[in-house]
Design a protein around this motif. Sequence first.
Motif, PDB file in Angstrom:
ATOM      1  N   VAL A 148      41.942  49.400  40.189  1.00  0.00           N
ATOM      2  CA  VAL A 148      41.216  48.588  39.201  1.00  0.00           C
ATOM      3  C   VAL A 148      39.709  48.845  39.262  1.00  0.00           C
ATOM      4  CG1 VAL A 148      40.676  46.239  38.453  1.00  0.00           C
ATOM      5  CG2 VAL A 148      43.040  46.870  38.970  1.00  0.00           C
TER       6      VAL A 148
ATOM      7  N   GLU B 294      42.748  48.753  26.438  1.00  0.00           N
ATOM      8  CA  GLU B 294      43.852  47.897  26.895  1.00  0.00           C
ATOM      9  C   GLU B 294      44.061  47.984  28.403  1.00  0.00           C
ATOM     10  OE1 GLU B 294      46.843  49.829  24.595  1.00  0.00           O
ATOM     11  OE2 GLU B 294      46.611  48.445  22.917  1.00  0.00           O
TER      12      GLU B 294
ATOM     13  N   PRO C 292      43.945  45.739  30.815  1.00  0.00           N
ATOM     14  CA  PRO C 292      44.871  44.767  31.414  1.00  0.00           C
ATOM     15  C   PRO C 292      46.348  45.132  31.190  1.00  0.00           C
ATOM     16  CG  PRO C 292      43.087  43.628  30.312  1.00  0.00           C
ATOM     17  CD  PRO C 292      42.957  45.082  29.950  1.00  0.00           C
TER      18      PRO C 292
ATOM     19  N   VAL D 169      47.228  48.042  33.524  1.00  0.00           N
ATOM     20  CA  VAL D 169      47.387  47.589  34.911  1.00  0.00           C
ATOM     21  C   VAL D 169      48.714  46.852  35.076  1.00  0.00           C
ATOM     22  CG1 VAL D 169      46.438  46.048  36.684  1.00  0.00           C
ATOM     23  CG2 VAL D 169      44.920  47.563  35.399  1.00  0.00           C
ATOM     24  N   PHE D 170      49.094  46.075  34.071  1.00  0.00           N
ATOM     25  CA  PHE D 170      50.378  45.361  34.115  1.00  0.00           C
ATOM     26  C   PHE D 170      51.535  46.359  34.180  1.00  0.00           C
ATOM     27  CE2 PHE D 170      54.012  43.461  31.848  1.00  0.00           C
ATOM     28  CZ  PHE D 170      54.293  42.417  32.729  1.00  0.00           C
TER      29      PHE D 170
END
Length: 192
Positions: A52, A126, A128, A131-132
């Motif tokens: 991240v 995008e 997030p 990472v999901f």
Amino acid sequence: MTIPNLILALAALLLMPGPTNTLLAVAGAERGLRAALSLIPFELSAYLAVTVPLALMGNLLASEVPMLKPVLAGLAGIWVLLLAIRMWHFRPDTQGTSVTAWGVFVTTLLNPKGLIFGLVLLPGPELPLRVFVFSLLVTAIAALWAGFGSLATLRPSTAQSASLRLRQVAAVWLALLSMGLLYSAAQATHLY
């Protein structure tokens, strides 16, 4: 990179045998699937701790500190070599289990795959969602590696010898990975 392409790239890299996957397979052989699955949060948290921040500011950091990648590769190589030595000399009758949560965390933290994920695959729009998706894939593929290792314990009469063989193969594989990491780190330092 589109999300389907991202999934394919992430899955291909996560499925490759590396230090963390090797540890999860050994944990599956030593402890069984259920206990090995308890190590997955340590792998995931280490990957997220690396990827991240890199995805957010990695390109700037890499251009400002060009020696960062070879230094991290060198540290990873040393750590993986120490894991290989420990695994080769490990004796379950006196030492318990060769794979610890801390070992999985540090190995994943130093895993060069994290650099590829954080600097190449995850950055972009995008974040997030990316990472999901990454987190889901890490969890699923780690469970596959732990399951693969646990297959060695299905026949109790051969479980101990299979676990020993898997540990020895894993130690040799980790030593080879270590040499590759150390070699690439040495080669990269010659460029600066």
